[in-house]
Design an enzyme around this catalytic site. Structure first.
Site, short mmCIF file in Angstrom:
data_model
loop_
_atom_site.label_atom_id
_atom_site.label_comp_id
_atom_site.label_asym_id
_atom_site.label_seq_id
_atom_site.Cartn_x
_atom_site.Cartn_y
_atom_site.Cartn_z
N GLY A 11 33.16 38.15 29.65
CA GLY A 11 33.87 37.64 30.82
C GLY A 11 33.01 36.72 31.68
O GLY A 11 31.87 36.39 31.33
N ASP A 13 31.53 37.22 34.76
CA ASP A 13 30.31 37.82 35.26
C ASP A 13 29.39 38.27 34.13
O ASP A 13 28.17 38.11 34.19
CB ASP A 13 30.63 39.02 36.16
CG ASP A 13 31.31 38.62 37.45
OD1 ASP A 13 31.51 37.42 37.69
OD2 ASP A 13 31.66 39.53 38.23
N ASP A 60 35.40 49.67 23.97
CA ASP A 60 36.44 49.77 24.99
C ASP A 60 36.08 50.91 25.93
O ASP A 60 35.62 51.97 25.48
CB ASP A 60 37.80 50.02 24.35
CG ASP A 60 38.95 49.74 25.29
OD1 ASP A 60 39.07 50.47 26.30
OD2 ASP A 60 39.72 48.80 25.03
N SER A 86 40.95 43.10 35.79
CA SER A 86 40.42 42.57 37.05
C SER A 86 41.38 41.70 37.84
O SER A 86 40.99 41.16 38.87
CB SER A 86 39.15 41.75 36.75
OG SER A 86 39.44 40.68 35.86
N SER A 127 34.59 46.62 44.23
CA SER A 127 35.32 45.44 44.70
C SER A 127 35.65 45.50 46.18
O SER A 127 35.94 46.58 46.71
CB SER A 127 36.62 45.30 43.89
OG SER A 127 37.48 44.34 44.44
N GLU A 129 38.38 44.59 47.27
CA GLU A 129 39.78 44.99 47.33
C GLU A 129 39.93 46.46 47.71
O GLU A 129 41.01 46.89 48.10
CB GLU A 129 40.47 44.72 46.00
CG GLU A 129 40.65 43.24 45.67
CD GLU A 129 41.82 42.60 46.41
OE1 GLU A 129 42.75 43.33 46.80
OE2 GLU A 129 41.80 41.37 46.59
N TYR A 153 45.05 47.84 41.56
CA TYR A 153 43.67 47.46 41.26
C TYR A 153 42.71 48.05 42.30
O TYR A 153 41.71 48.69 41.95
CB TYR A 153 43.54 45.94 41.25
CG TYR A 153 42.12 45.45 41.14
CD1 TYR A 153 41.48 45.40 39.91
CD2 TYR A 153 41.40 45.06 42.27
CE1 TYR A 153 40.16 44.96 39.80
CE2 TYR A 153 40.08 44.63 42.17
CZ TYR A 153 39.48 44.58 40.94
OH TYR A 153 38.16 44.16 40.85
N HIS A 183 34.34 36.25 43.73
CA HIS A 183 33.33 35.34 43.20
C HIS A 183 33.91 34.59 42.02
O HIS A 183 34.58 35.15 41.16
CB HIS A 183 32.05 36.08 42.83
CG HIS A 183 32.26 37.35 42.08
ND1 HIS A 183 32.78 38.48 42.66
CD2 HIS A 183 32.01 37.66 40.78
CE1 HIS A 183 32.85 39.44 41.75
NE2 HIS A 183 32.41 38.97 40.60
#
Length: 331
Positions: A11, A13, A60, A86, A127, A129, A153, A183
């Site tokens: 991904g 990051d 996973d 995400s 996060s 969030e 999330y 970010h």
């Protein structure tokens, strides 16, 4: 030689982190999720794999046995858990999967870590969030701000954050949370608003698209650059004690302001091209995020190198270059 294990290495990051750790001389390992389009599974890190600088495996977060087997074999000194579902808006469409991956998945890798290599250091990608509607009187969110998430999330990330703190205390693990605010980078998926806007503006400039549909134009976010934030992750892991650190630019910008910057970089007026579509509005909106990263700046010496404007211009220029090259190849 230090040895790193990265979940989500393919991904945004994970790929920046892998590059950064390779530069520092790490032996880097990571897992990618299998899907039917093999060509895109590792495209952000293909150059590192081809150079023999990174080793990848299928894995996973929902497969604890597989995680335990890999950690037994690799015996990393640092574990970076960056993998997640995400996308906040999409978490409303697939809430069960989001919670399984972002909550139970964290528990799975913590159990594998505790059993296989408890002397290693562990980083959890938490996060902003998680804060949701909570804002301090000075308009910041920080490590001590109450968590009041407004999405599946955000709720799943609160569990991950708290189970990391629990395992830190219960088992004496060097387990750390990085509470990262938004970010971005050219590697961000184009269904995230920053890269969606950058990509569309480039296409409009080149005559490949006419309009751009967005959701809430007046939501505010603290946007930084992914490369700066993976440096922060690494700094946390070098600290002698585990902890929880907010990573942010300490500035906030609206989606509307972002559109103005992006389209303005291309000498366009965003108001001529951007419209709102209700289908992109979240069932419960998060209006404002701005992080106070004083703690990590003071204790670990971190600070961002990118400005908001510089980051957005880099993203636009990336898409202009991509489409220009493709047009030349077609001709």
């Amino acid at each position: 030689m230090k040895k790193a294990f990265i979940t989500g290495i393919g991904g945004q990051d994970g790929s920046y982190l892998a590059e950064y750790l390779v530069e520092l001389g790490y032996d880097v390992h990571g897992i990618v999720r299998r899907h039917s389009t093999a060509e895109t599974q590792e495209n952000r890190i293909d150059h590192l794999i081809e150079q023999g600088k990174v080793s990848t495996y299928y894995g996973d977060l929902l497969d604890q046995g597989g995680l335990e087997r890999l950690l037994d074999e690799i015996q990393p000194t640092e574990i970076y858990n960056i993998a997640a579902q995400s996308h906040v808006r999409i978490s409303f469409d697939i809430p069960q999967f989001t919670v399984q991956t972002n909550a139970l998945g964290v528990l799975n890798i913590l159990e594998a870590y505790r059993r296989s290599c408890p002397e290693a250091k562990f980083y959890q990608a938490s996060s902003s969030e998680m804060f949701g509607l909570s804002v301090e009187d000075d308009n910041f969110q920080r490590e001590t701000t109450i968590m009041n998430p407004v999405s599946p999330y955000g709720c799943s990330k609160v569990f991950g954050y708290n189970i990391v703190r629990n395992y830190r205390r219960a088992y004496g693990l060097h387990a750390t949370n990085g509470i990262l605010f938004n970010h971005e980078s050219p590697r961000r998926g184009s269904n995230f608003v920053t890269n969606k806007v950058a990509k569309a503006a480039a296409r409009i400039k080149l005559g490949l698209q006419d309009k751009l549909e967005l959701g809430n134009m007046d939501s505010y976010r603290d946007w930084g650059h992914s490369y700066d934030y993976v440096r922060a992750m690494h700094l946390m892991m070098q600290h002698d004690k585990p902890g929880d650190w907010v990573v942010s630019t300490m500035e906030t910008h609206s989606v509307r302001e972002m559109c103005k910057v992006v389209f303005g970089h291309l000498d366009l007026n965003y108001q001529d091209y951007v419209t709102q579509n209700p289908k992109f509005i979240r069932p419960e909106e998060l209006p404002y995020l701005k992080g106070d990263s004083t703690k990590i700046r003071t204790e670990l010496g971190w600070k961002p190198t990118y400005t908001f404007e510089g980051m957005m211009k880099e993203m636009v220029d990336h898409w202009i270059a991509e489409y220009t090259v493709n047009q030349v190849q077609v001709v």
